[in-house]
Design a protein around this motif. Structure first.
Motif, PDB file in Angstrom:
ATOM      1  N   ALA A 399       0.818  -1.209   0.000  1.00  0.00           N
ATOM      2  CA  ALA A 399       0.000   0.000   0.000  1.00  0.00           C
ATOM      3  C   ALA A 399       0.851   1.258   0.000  1.00  0.00           C
ATOM      4  O   ALA A 399       2.061   1.229   0.260  1.00  0.00           O
ATOM      5  CB  ALA A 399      -0.923  -0.002   1.218  1.00  0.00           C
ATOM      6  N   ARG A 400       0.200   2.375  -0.287  1.00  0.00           N
ATOM      7  CA  ARG A 400       0.792   3.697  -0.120  1.00  0.00           C
ATOM      8  C   ARG A 400       0.084   4.399   1.026  1.00  0.00           C
ATOM      9  O   ARG A 400      -1.137   4.283   1.167  1.00  0.00           O
ATOM     10  CB  ARG A 400       0.654   4.532  -1.395  1.00  0.00           C
ATOM     11  CG  ARG A 400       1.633   4.133  -2.488  1.00  0.00           C
ATOM     12  CD  ARG A 400       1.628   5.149  -3.628  1.00  0.00           C
ATOM     13  NE  ARG A 400       1.803   6.503  -3.153  1.00  0.00           N
ATOM     14  CZ  ARG A 400       2.972   7.039  -2.783  1.00  0.00           C
ATOM     15  NH1 ARG A 400       4.070   6.306  -2.826  1.00  0.00           N
ATOM     16  NH2 ARG A 400       3.048   8.286  -2.374  1.00  0.00           N
ATOM     17  N   ARG A 412       5.485   8.178  -5.955  1.00  0.00           N
ATOM     18  CA  ARG A 412       4.418   7.243  -6.305  1.00  0.00           C
ATOM     19  C   ARG A 412       4.932   5.896  -6.794  1.00  0.00           C
ATOM     20  O   ARG A 412       4.157   4.942  -6.878  1.00  0.00           O
ATOM     21  CB  ARG A 412       3.500   7.870  -7.368  1.00  0.00           C
ATOM     22  CG  ARG A 412       2.693   9.044  -6.846  1.00  0.00           C
ATOM     23  CD  ARG A 412       1.807   9.616  -7.941  1.00  0.00           C
ATOM     24  NE  ARG A 412       1.055  10.760  -7.457  1.00  0.00           N
ATOM     25  CZ  ARG A 412      -0.129  10.688  -6.871  1.00  0.00           C
ATOM     26  NH1 ARG A 412      -0.694   9.510  -6.695  1.00  0.00           N
ATOM     27  NH2 ARG A 412      -0.751  11.783  -6.461  1.00  0.00           N
ATOM     28  N   ARG A 414       6.846   3.984  -5.189  1.00  0.00           N
ATOM     29  CA  ARG A 414       7.183   3.148  -4.039  1.00  0.00           C
ATOM     30  C   ARG A 414       5.920   2.727  -3.309  1.00  0.00           C
ATOM     31  O   ARG A 414       5.029   3.558  -3.065  1.00  0.00           O
ATOM     32  CB  ARG A 414       8.103   3.879  -3.050  1.00  0.00           C
ATOM     33  CG  ARG A 414       9.220   4.672  -3.681  1.00  0.00           C
ATOM     34  CD  ARG A 414      10.209   3.799  -4.456  1.00  0.00           C
ATOM     35  NE  ARG A 414      11.087   4.626  -5.265  1.00  0.00           N
ATOM     36  CZ  ARG A 414      12.229   5.124  -4.841  1.00  0.00           C
ATOM     37  NH1 ARG A 414      12.647   4.884  -3.619  1.00  0.00           N
ATOM     38  NH2 ARG A 414      12.961   5.866  -5.648  1.00  0.00           N
ATOM     39  N   THR A 415       5.850   1.485  -2.958  1.00  0.00           N
ATOM     40  CA  THR A 415       4.750   0.963  -2.155  1.00  0.00           C
ATOM     41  C   THR A 415       5.323   0.001  -1.114  1.00  0.00           C
ATOM     42  O   THR A 415       6.467  -0.442  -1.214  1.00  0.00           O
ATOM     43  CB  THR A 415       3.713   0.211  -3.015  1.00  0.00           C
ATOM     44  OG1 THR A 415       4.361  -0.897  -3.667  1.00  0.00           O
ATOM     45  CG2 THR A 415       3.074   1.122  -4.051  1.00  0.00           C
ATOM     46  N   VAL A 419       8.361   2.220   0.919  1.00  0.00           N
ATOM     47  CA  VAL A 419       8.014   3.536   1.460  1.00  0.00           C
ATOM     48  C   VAL A 419       8.895   3.847   2.663  1.00  0.00           C
ATOM     49  O   VAL A 419       9.430   4.960   2.805  1.00  0.00           O
ATOM     50  CB  VAL A 419       6.522   3.572   1.847  1.00  0.00           C
ATOM     51  CG1 VAL A 419       6.186   4.850   2.620  1.00  0.00           C
ATOM     52  CG2 VAL A 419       5.651   3.453   0.597  1.00  0.00           C
TER      53      VAL A 419
END
Length: 668
Positions: A399-400, A412, A414-415, A419
C-alpha cells in the motif's frame, strides 16, 4: 511549527495556497455539491467568496450580528444535507452559504485544518431574531441522523449536525489585544469589541441565550472526562482530529498517553476520519506487541462519540527536537570537533532507527509515515521508539500511505516496505542537512545534498551513495509526484525542461563570485511565479498572505516585499506595480496599518518605486487611523508606522507634511 501550514501546503504542489484554489486531477474546478441545491428560486443572488458559495434573496436585509446556524456534514452526507437545508432556506428566504466541493470540504476537515473553522459546511443567517428558534427546530428535525463532525466553536443541538453560535454576520473589525485588527461585534453601547473565533464555544457577556438552548447548554456543561478512569495531567498535542494527553492510572501510578479521535474530523487524503485511523493504529500496535521499539497498548475507550487509545507513556525526546538542540550548523563556526561529533551521533541515530524499522518489517508491518518527529529517543540515547502508526499497513498489501511528512514522503513509484526504505534514505541525509523536502520537487537534489554533507562533515561521500540511489530511484524517475497539477504561474521565463530520456542538467554551484548569476535566476523565478489575475495575491508566499486583506500586498509577505526586492536587484515589474496600486485605492475593512503587515509598508514601497503621490495618499489614510491602540513594535506597530510617516513627510507639501509628522510624533 504552526500546524496550519499543512492545510495550505495541501492546496498546491509548489506554493502555500488557500483551499479554494486547490486543483486536483479528479476535481479540477467542479462544484459538484451545487447539483444538490435543486432549482434556485427566481430573485435569489449568488456569489463565490473564498471557500464559500453564497445565496440570498435580492435585497435581503441581514443584521450585522446575531445567532447564526452552522451545519456540518460528512463527505458522503454533504449532498443530502445541502439539499434538505437549501429547501428550508429557499422556502423561508433565509440567506445561506455552503462549501461547494468535496475537495474543499475534505481540506477544511483535514487533520491539520483550523480547529475553529473546521466542520462548517453550511452557514445560515436568520434575517430576524424571531426566525432563529423555529429555523433551528425544523432544521434539526430535517437533518436528524445525518452524520457530521462536532463544530468546536459552536453549541451543538442534540446529537445531529446542527450547531449555533452568536457572532458577526457582516465583516467588521476592531483592535485586538495586540492592537491589530480582528473580527468584531458591537456591544450594547455600539462599541466594536473582538468576536473571538477559537475552538471553544463562548457567548458574549451581554447576550442571554434563548431559552430553547438551555438543555443543549446543560448537555454541553455535563460533557467532559467522565468515563475515563485515568487522571488527565495535560495535553501533549492537538490537531483537528483530536488531542494527545498525558495521563496517570490512579490505581497503579503508571504514566500513560491517551490519544483521542473525533468522528468525521481529521480527514486523511482518502477521506478516512480520525476514528478509523485510530482503530487501525490500535490493530497494528497489537500486532507488534512485545517489540521494544513501539509503545504498548492497554485498551481503548469510547467517551461520547470520541475514541481514545490508551498506551504506555514513552519517556524521552523526539529525534526532531534532539536534532534541533544539537545541530552544529545553527551556530557560527562550529569547528571540526563539533562537526565530527555530530556526524558520529547522526550515524548512531540512523542505525537505531533502521534497526527499529527492520523489527516491525519482520512482523510484516510498514510504518508508512516515518520521520524525525515520529521517533522518540530515550534519555540515554541508546533506544528509539517509533510513534504514530495511523498510516501503517501490512507488507502484503503493498500500500501507499494516506498521510506523510513531505520531507520523507516516498514518490508514487514506491509501495509497501519501499516507502519506509525511502524515508530511511531521506533520514540518512536529513540528520546532517535537513533539506529533504526539496526531493518532492527534484529527486536529483539528493546527489547535490550528499555532496554538501560530505563537504561539510567528516562523512565519506561513498557512504551516502546507497541513500542517494534509493531516493533517485530508477533512471529518469522524474519528480516525486508526476500527477501533481502544474503550477498556475507562467513558466515562459524559465529554461525548457530536458527532453524525455536525457539526464537533468546539474546547476552550477553557487558562490559569492557567482552571485550575479544566482540573483538573475531568483529574479526570473519570481517573475515566473506571478499571478496578476488573482485578487488576493500577485506572488506566492507565506500563509500570512491570507490572514488579512493586505497580506498578499504587504511588505512582509506579499507584493510590496517582492517589488522591493526586485527593485534592489535592478529589476521592475510594471504589471505587479499596477496590481499593487489597484489594491491601495480603497483598502478593505480590517486592513492593518503596519510597516511589514499593512498600509505603511506598502506606502513606503510605492514611494521607492516612484509612485510618490499614491504613497502620500496611503500615508494620509494611515495617519487618520487610531494608532494609539497598536503595539510599539516595528513589524506591525507604532515604531514602523512612525518611521514611514516621518520619511514620507519629506515628500509632502507643508500642510500634509505637518499632519504626517504629527502622527509620527504621536506614535513615538
Amino acid at each position: 511549527m504552526n500546524p496550519e501550514y499543512a492545510a495550505y501546503a495541501a492546496a498546491h504542489p509548489l506554493f502555500y495556497d488557500t483551499a479554494h484554489h486547490a486543483r486536483t486531477a479528479a476535481l479540477p474546478d467542479a462544484e459538484e455539491y451545487a447539483t444538490a441545491l435543486g432549482t434556485v428560486p427566481p430573485g435569489w443572488e449568488e456569489a463565490r467568496r473564498g471557500d464559500w458559495r453564497s445565496l440570498a434573496p435580492a435585497g435581503a436585509h441581514v443584521p450585522p450580528q446575531g445567532w447564526k446556524i452552522h451545519v456540518s456534514a460528512s463527505l458522503d452526507a454533504a449532498p443530502r444535507v445541502l439539499a434538505a437545508t437549501a429547501r428550508l432556506c429557499f422556502a423561508r428566504r433565509v440567506p445561506f452559504k455552503f462549501v461547494p466541493t468535496r475537495t474543499l470540504l475534505l481540506l477544511r476537515n483535514g487533520k491539520y485544518a483550523d480547529r475553529a473553522g473546521s466542520g462548517k459546511f453550511l452557514t445560515l443567517y436568520p434575517p430576524v431574531p424571531e426566525d432563529f428558534e423555529p429555523l433551528c427546530r425544523d432544521l434539526a428535525a430535517a437533518l436528524d441522523g445525518e452524520p457530521g463532525p462536532y463544530i468546536l466553536s459552536d453549541l451543538r443541538l442534540g446529537e445531529g449536525p446542527v450547531h449555533v453560535r452568536y457572532g458577526a454576520f457582516a465583516p467588521r473589525f476592531c483592535p485586538g489585544p495586540d492592537g491589530l485588527p480582528v473580527p468584531a461585534i458591537a456591544d450594547p453601547g455600539g462599541a466594536l469589541v473582538p468576536d473571538p473565533r477559537g475552538p471553544v464555544f463562548a457567548v458574549p457577556a451581554w447576550v442571554t441565550p434563548p431559552a430553547f438552548l438551555a438543555p443543549h447548554l446543560a448537555a454541553r456543561s455535563a460533557a467532559g472526562a467522565d468515563g475515563i478512569p485515568y487522571d488527565i495531567e495535560g495535553a501533549l498535542h492537538f490537531s483537528n482530529g483530536g488531542g494527545v494527553y498525558r495521563a496517570k492510572d490512579p490505581r497503579t501510578d503508571r504514566r500513560l498517553v491517551l490519544k483521542e479521535a473525533r468522528p468525521h474530523a481529521g480527514l486523511a487524503a482518502d477521506g478516512t476520519d480520525a476514528v478509523a485511523r485510530l482503530t487501525h493504529e490500535e490493530d497494528v500496535l497489537r500486532g507488534l506487541a512485545g517489540l521494544d521499539c513501539v509503545p504498548a497498548v492497554h485498551e481503548h475507550l469510547t467517551v461520547g462519540e470520541h475514541r481514545f487509545l490508551v498506551m504506555d507513556f514513552v519517556p524521552g525526546t523526539t529525534l526532531n527536537t534532539l536534532f534541533a538542540r544539537r545541530f552544529p550548523l545553527s551556530r557560527s563556526a562550529p569547528g571540526e570537533e563539533a562537526l565530527a561529533a555530530h556526524a558520529a551521533w547522526a550515524e548512531r541515530m540512523h542505525r537505531l532507527v533502521t534497526d527499529a524499522v527492520a523489527d516491525i518489517h519482520a512482523r510484516g508491518v510498514v510504518m508508512g509515515d516515518l520521520h524525525m518527529s515520529n521517533v522518540m529517543v530515550s534519555e540515554d540515547e541508546q533506544r528509539v521508539v517509533l510513534l504514530d502508526f495511523e498510516a501503517a499497513s501490512l507488507t502484503s498489501e503493498a500500500a501507499r500511505p494516506t498521510v506523510a511528512n513531505p520531507a520523507f514522503a516516498a514518490p508514487r513509484d514506491r509501495t509497501g516496505q519501499a516507502v519506509d526504505t525511502y524515508a530511511l534514505a531521506c533520514l540518512r541525509l536529513a540528520l546532517h542537512l535537513p533539506l529533504t523536502t526539496l526531493f518532492g520537487l527534484d529527486r536529483a537534489h539528493a546527489a547535490r545534498l550528499a555532496d554538501a554533507v560530505a563537504e561539510i562533515f567528516p562523512v565519506s561521500r561513498a557512504s551516502l551513495d546507497a541513500a542517494v540511489r534509493e531516493i533517485e530511484g530508477p533512471p529518469n524517475a522524474g519528480p516525486a509526484d508526476p500527477e501533481a497539477p502544474a503550477p498556475t504561474a507562467s513558466r515562459s521565463a524559465l529554461p525548457a525542461p530536458p527532453a524525455p530520456g536525457s539526464p537533468a542538467p546539474r546547476p552550477e554551484p553557487v558562490s559569492l563570485s557567482s552571485w550575479p548569476r544566482a540573483r538573475d535566476l531568483l529574479v526570473r523565478a519570481l517573475l515566473a511565479s506571478r499571478t496578476p489575475d488573482r485578487g488576493d495575491r500577485c506572488f506566492p508566499g507565506d500563509i500570512a498572505q491570507f490572514a488579512s486583506p493586505a497580506g498578499g500586498a504587504s511588505l512582509g509577505y506579499g507584493t510590496a516585499g517582492v517589488l522591493h526586492a526586485l527593485h534592489a536587484a535592478g529589476e521592475r515589474c510594471p504589471e505587479a506595480e499596477e496590481w499593487l496600486l489597484a489594491r491601495t485605492k480603497e483598502p478593505a475593512s480590517g486592513t492593518p496599518c503596519g510597516l511589514y503587515d499593512g498600509l505603511a509598508g506598502i506606502a513606503w514601497t510605492l514611494d521607492r518605486l516612484g509612485h510618490t503621490q499614491e504613497a502620500l495618499d496611503l500615508a494620509a489614510l494611515v495617519a487618520r487611523e487610531p494608532l494609539h491602540a497598536l503595539p510599539p513594535s516595528l513589524h506591525g506597530g507604532q515604531a514602523g508606522i512612525a518611521l514611514v510617516l516621518d520619511t514620507l513627510a519629506a515628500r509632502a507639501d507643508s500642510a500634509e507634511a505637518a499632519r504626517l509628522r504629527a502622527a509620527a510624533a504621536r506614535c513615538a
